[in-house]
Motif scaffolding. Structure first.
Motif, PDB file in Angstrom:
ATOM      1  N   GLY A 143      17.395  34.736 -43.186  1.00 12.75           N
ATOM      2  CA  GLY A 143      16.063  35.238 -42.914  1.00 12.75           C
ATOM      3  C   GLY A 143      15.036  34.836 -43.951  1.00 12.75           C
ATOM      4  N   GLN A 144      15.467  34.374 -45.087  1.00 13.61           N
ATOM      5  CA  GLN A 144      14.507  33.958 -46.098  1.00 13.61           C
ATOM      6  C   GLN A 144      14.295  32.472 -45.957  1.00 13.61           C
ATOM      7  N   GLY A 145      13.072  32.078 -45.997  1.00 16.48           N
ATOM      8  CA  GLY A 145      12.807  30.655 -45.881  1.00 16.48           C
ATOM      9  C   GLY A 145      11.563  30.324 -46.654  1.00 16.48           C
ATOM     10  N   LEU A 146      11.116  29.129 -46.472  1.00 16.46           N
ATOM     11  CA  LEU A 146       9.890  28.708 -47.141  1.00 16.46           C
ATOM     12  C   LEU A 146       8.899  28.261 -46.091  1.00 16.46           C
ATOM     13  N   SER A 147       7.663  28.571 -46.350  1.00 18.61           N
ATOM     14  CA  SER A 147       6.649  28.118 -45.404  1.00 18.61           C
ATOM     15  C   SER A 147       6.456  26.618 -45.573  1.00 18.61           C
ATOM     16  N   PRO A 148       5.913  25.968 -44.586  1.00 19.98           N
ATOM     17  CA  PRO A 148       5.806  24.505 -44.642  1.00 19.98           C
ATOM     18  C   PRO A 148       5.012  24.011 -45.844  1.00 19.98           C
TER      19      PRO A 148
ATOM     20  N   GLU B 219       7.361  31.854 -39.957  1.00 20.96           N
ATOM     21  CA  GLU B 219       7.692  30.730 -40.815  1.00 20.96           C
ATOM     22  C   GLU B 219       6.554  30.442 -41.766  1.00 20.96           C
TER      23      GLU B 219
ATOM     24  N   GLU C 122      17.424  24.381 -44.044  1.00 21.14           N
ATOM     25  CA  GLU C 122      17.793  24.665 -42.663  1.00 21.14           C
ATOM     26  C   GLU C 122      19.108  25.412 -42.607  1.00 21.14           C
TER      27      GLU C 122
ATOM     28  N   SER D   2      19.051  29.112 -43.583  1.00 22.18           N
ATOM     29  CA  SER D   2      18.018  29.924 -42.954  1.00 22.18           C
ATOM     30  C   SER D   2      18.569  31.156 -42.272  1.00 22.18           C
ATOM     31  N   GLY D   3      19.894  31.260 -42.146  1.00 22.67           N
ATOM     32  CA  GLY D   3      20.448  32.391 -41.412  1.00 22.67           C
ATOM     33  C   GLY D   3      20.148  33.725 -42.055  1.00 22.67           C
TER      34      GLY D   3
ATOM     35  N   ARG E 287      13.923  31.852 -55.287  1.00 25.63           N
ATOM     36  CA  ARG E 287      12.640  32.518 -55.389  1.00 25.63           C
ATOM     37  C   ARG E 287      12.888  33.954 -55.794  1.00 25.63           C
TER      38      ARG E 287
ATOM     39  N   GLY F 107       6.822  32.432 -44.656  1.00 20.61           N
ATOM     40  CA  GLY F 107       7.947  32.210 -45.546  1.00 20.61           C
ATOM     41  C   GLY F 107       9.167  33.024 -45.195  1.00 20.61           C
ATOM     42  N   VAL F 108       9.200  33.487 -43.972  1.00 23.06           N
ATOM     43  CA  VAL F 108      10.305  34.348 -43.555  1.00 23.06           C
ATOM     44  C   VAL F 108      10.827  33.802 -42.256  1.00 23.06           C
ATOM     45  N   GLY F 109      12.080  33.935 -42.006  1.00 23.14           N
ATOM     46  CA  GLY F 109      12.492  33.684 -40.639  1.00 23.14           C
ATOM     47  C   GLY F 109      13.705  32.816 -40.516  1.00 23.14           C
ATOM     48  N   LEU F 110      14.210  32.827 -39.346  1.00 21.99           N
ATOM     49  CA  LEU F 110      15.382  32.040 -39.023  1.00 21.99           C
ATOM     50  C   LEU F 110      14.927  30.654 -38.596  1.00 21.99           C
ATOM     51  N   SER F 111      15.839  29.746 -38.600  1.00 18.59           N
ATOM     52  CA  SER F 111      15.471  28.376 -38.261  1.00 18.59           C
ATOM     53  C   SER F 111      15.077  28.310 -36.794  1.00 18.59           C
TER      54      SER F 111
END
Lengths: 226, 666
Positions: free
Chosen positions: A17-22, B319, A11, A14-15, A49, B322-326
């Motif tokens: 732009g890269q994140g993980l899918s659920p 999301e 969390e 996350s700023g 990653r 796999g991309v994105g802001l919170s």
């Protein structure tokens, strides 16, 4: 990111732009627990990653009690099955420095690189073209090592060095204050110190040997390529 | 701290007391006495006379010095101060007041030996003096010389201190430079030649220790108690509050705070936290629904139509990819966009993405204004460019005349700057949409200017990080025409043109269009949604890139979407200098640049280094029935698009990162 606080760390990061899918998140939580149990690591960190053309590599690192000891690196393509990577050596670095371009995503892929090698045949010296094959795994290892050496960062006070040598996590570390967090000098490279011995005695006098045993970020000069 | 010497020495009613209460008394006495300070002894009169002569010039510094001088709690310091006050030419007045004011508890002798230690206090003062008033110091120094001989002669009582001071005066210029000098015992030896100084007693050692203790700097900062008290007393004397004793504690606190050093942590936290508080305040404004007086009618209106897109839904799909802001940041962006829509006359709005910068990021919103809502800014810009063209024309005329007249003139270079390519009209080509940026949700949205082809051409050549401030200059080679706002706009234009894609068939060309000739040249630039679009299965979207098409016009190497022949002269230019230009036209002919037409599939995109410029994925391999097809650009890292086949979803290119790495121009 520590496996135990993975969701919170994701969390906070996350700023960018890269994140993980659920689904990846869920599988990471599960599989990192299993990795910790099987390999008997003290801490398992989700490193990140690496994007590839066909598939992405998810990298994790396991640490033993001594935080500064060489870490074991694992990779996975689906966040479920993890494979151990060999430790990085200098030859690997040299070898893989010639490969450019994106990762393909296939760990068994081999890059071909033609080199001109001088071959001595009696009195004659002529150059031959030698095709060198470089495995993607090797490249992965050396890239991860380079990134770690360059940008792995830890705040001052998070680790402390015991008189016997090993480095431990500081359980009383509550985080940096706002003013300290803005200074580059409160962050250290999380790797064997290189610059410490070059410091003058005057500078060393101000340091606390149990907390300031790593290189600070303050004096880093980025390499500028023309 | 050492014990104060018990027996008052009548011969030396020196002011000194280390107890703060006494000091405060003394201070109050001092203050009471200072304004009407009357020189006590006749001895001091001549000194006063000298003093008063030059005193008019530097009254302010005197006040400060005097306050500094009184700030010390130690008598040696005060003696020093007195001496300095003489430098400042108030000395005569100070001396007696200090003398009479203070109970003589301390022998002067100890302080003589402590002279070496005293001087640093002087040194710091000197430094402060110098920093504050460089000129004054020279004047003071000159003033030194005069009273000094008088001092030595007249004040036998204070002879020792005077000598001490004289010694320090002779070393005046050194004091601020070389603290080591003052600490050395050589001065003591120097002083002792003409004084009958008693041997240092244990008491003096105690005094020296006490003074050294006071002078040691505290752990937190470079401030010592000594300096702090000096500072405090200065402040008090400058401000002259009524009944200062009762507000002494708060004055102390304020003096600490004003010293610009890190202070107690409890004080420090408050100002720092205010940054986050301000941000929270600003964002709170976003969450408040505009206008409390509006009734239910507005609720209905809002429910039906709004230009703000459903950001939460798109954030959810991204999301999955796999991309994105919170999610809370996405919600804040949504509310910020809503605010933007309320402020500006906007027809359609879309969250374009976020660009990361070194000290701040940009949130970019892509916007279309309603019909007829053109900004006034554009007209002004056009006037400026027209003015520029007129001056250029005049330049050409004058040049021709000059050549005819004189043969000795320096040959004019025949190089002419390449003609400026006109920028595209708003609502067409690269300027089809307007872009607004802000640094954080809650901050005001700034409009980005339209992009000119020159800026796009230059942006292709350089690679710079964004700092986060729109007015920052872009220092690069080749030089970029414009500041960060222009660079940002140019990059946005390039990214949009390269990465805005949609599934095949989602958009189609309108049926009624103009002549084919025009189209062949300019390319179609309008499209509309295909009402009959049924959606392509996700698996097919992932397998083949031919199922995706660009729905933005490609930017030509010229920097525009529609080609313009730069050699076509406007009417104004043709009237002047016709002969020259006709000669040129024969030589240069520019080929028309043609780019791929609108709605070309991705499979026809040029490769980068033998790799495809796009990567496709399924968002979740474990449940392909419900997963989303994701396309990622390899040219612009951070550009993503997603699609779900059956749900008529528009695909959005989402730029989450600053474009970097090795890429080729689009």
């Amino acid at each position: 990111m520590d496996a135990e606080s993975l969701l919170l760390s994701l969390e906070l990061a996350s700023g960018s732009g890269q994140g993980l899918s659920p689904d990846r998140r869920a599988s990471l939580l599960t599989s990192l627990m299993l990795v910790k149990r099987d390999y008997r690591y003290d801490r398992v960190l989700f490193w990140g990653r690496i994007l590839g053309l066909v598939a992405d590599y998810y990298i994790a690192q396991g640490l033993s009690e001594d935080q500064l000891a060489p870490r074991k690196t694992l990779y996975s393509l689906n966040c479920m099955e993890w494979s151990l990577l060999p430790p990085a050596t200098d030859e690997m670095m040299v070898q893989t420095s010639v490969v450019k371009g994106r990762f393909t995503g296939d760990p068994s892929h081999e890059y071909e690189h033609t080199e001109l090698q001088k071959v001595n045949d009696g009195e004659k010296v002529f150059e031959e073209e030698v095709v060198v094959q470089i495995k993607e795994e090797t490249r992965l290892v050396s890239i991860i090592d380079q990134i770690d050496k360059a940008v792995s960062v830890i705040p001052r006070g998070a680790l402390f060095k015991t008189p016997f040598g090993p480095v431990h996590v500081n359980r009383t570390f509550e985080g940096l204050s706002l003013s300290q967090a803005k200074k580059l000098s409160s962050y250290f490279h999380f790797r064997e110190p290189v610059e410490l011995k070059n410091k003058t005695l005057l500078e060393k006098a101000d340091l606390d040997p149990s907390l300031d045993f790593l290189d600070s970020l303050e004096h880093d000069i980025p390499k500028v390529e023309p | 701290m050492g014990d104060p010497p018990p027996a008052p020495d009548p011969s030396a009613p020196q002011p000194s007391s280390r107890r703060s209460s006494q000091v405060s008394e003394q201070r109050s006495q001092e203050r009471a006495q200072l304004p009407p300070a009357v020189p006590d002894g006749v001895q001091q009169m001549p000194l006063d006379a000298q003093v008063l002569r030059s005193s008019q010039e530097i009254l302010e510094s005197q006040a400060n010095l005097q306050s500094w001088s009184q700030g010390a709690s130690l008598s040696p310091y005060e003696q020093l101060a007195m001496f300095q006050a003489e430098e400042a030419q108030l000395g005569g007045m100070e001396y007696p007041s200090l003398n009479t004011g203070f109970p003589s508890e301390f022998l002067p002798q100890p302080y003589l030996d402590g002279g070496g230690i005293q001087v640093p206090g002087n040194a710091s003062l000197m430094q402060q003096l110098q920093h504050g008033r460089g000129n004054v110091f020279q004047e003071l120094e000159s003033a030194y010389q005069e009273p000094r001989p008088d001092l030595l002669g007249q004040f036998s009582m204070y002879q020792r201190e005077d000598l001490q001071f004289s010694a320090s005066a002779q070393h005046g210029p050194y004091m601020s430079d070389d603290p080591a000098l003052q600490f050395s015992p050589s001065e003591l030896g120097f002083m002792s030649f003409s004084m009958q100084v008693p041997e240092p007693e244990p008491r003096e050692l105690a005094v020296q220790n006490a003074k050294a203790y006071l002078l040691q700097t505290s752990v937190n900062c470079n401030l010592s108690l000594y300096e702090h008290l000096v500072n405090l007393l200065t402040k008090i004397l400058n401000q002259r509050p009524e009944d200062p004793l009762s507000i002494l504690e708060s004055l102390n606190r304020t003096a600490q705070w004003e010293w610009f050093h890190p202070k107690l942590d409890t004080l420090r936290d408050d100002p720092e936290m205010q940054l986050t508080y301000e941000m929270a305040e600003r964002q709170k404004a976003l969450f408040v629904r505009g206008g409390s007086g509006e009734g239910e009618q507005d609720m209905e209106e809002e429910v039906t139509e709004t230009a703000v897109p459903n950001i939460m839904e798109t954030a959810f799909y991204f999301e999955q990819a796999g991309v994105g802001l919170s999610s809370d940041e996405s919600f804040r962006i949504f509310v910020a966009l809503k605010q933007l829509v309320e402020q500006q006359p906007i027809r359609t709005c879309r969250f374009w993405g976020k660009i990361l910068g070194l000290s701040g990021s940009y949130l970019v919103a892509e916007v279309e204004f309603r019909e007829g809502e053109e900004e006034v800014e554009e007209e002004e810009v056009e006037e400026l460019t027209e003015g520029g063209e007129a001056t250029e024309a005049h330049g050409e005329e004058e040049g021709e005349e000059d050549e005819e007249k004189v043969t000795d003139v320096i040959p004019k270079p025949t190089w002419k700057p390449p003609p400026v390519i006109p920028k595209e009209e708003s609502r067409s080509g690269t300027n089809k949409f307007l872009y607004f940026v802000c640094n954080e949700p809650g901050r005001p949205w700034t409009r980005l200017p339209h992009v000119t082809p020159a800026q796009i051409v230059h942006a292709r050549k350089i690679k710079k990080f964004f700092t986060g401030r729109l007015d920052a200059p872009v220092i690069s080679y080749p030089p970029f025409p414009g500041n960060e706002a222009n660079y940002l706009r140019a990059q946005i234009a390039r990214i949009s043109a390269a990465t805005h894609i949609s599934p095949l068939g989602f958009y189609q060309f309108g049926e009624e269009e103009g002549d084919e000739e025009e189209e062949g040249r300019a390319g179609r630039d309008t499209y509309e949604e295909n009402a009959d679009f049924e959606g392509i299965p996700v698996l097919e979207l992932v397998d083949s890139l031919a199922n995706w098409v660009h729905h933005r016009q490609h930017i030509l190497p010229q920097g525009r979407c529609t080609w313009v022949n730069p050699l076509q002269k406007t009417e104004e230019e043709e009237e002047l200098g016709e002969e020259e230009e006709k000669a040129d036209e024969g030589v240069e002919e520019v080929e028309q640049e043609i780019g791929p037409p609108l709605l070309t599939p991705l499979s026809e995109d040029a490769e980068i280094l033998h790799t495809s410029p796009w990567t496709t994925r399924l968002s979740c391999s474990l449940c392909p029935q419900y997963s989303v097809a994701v396309v990622r650009s390899n040219l612009w890292p951070g550009a993503y698009a997603y699609a779900i086949g059956k749900m008529n979803l528009r695909c959005i290119g989402y730029d989450g990162a600053q474009p970097g790495c090795d890429f080729m121009s689009s």
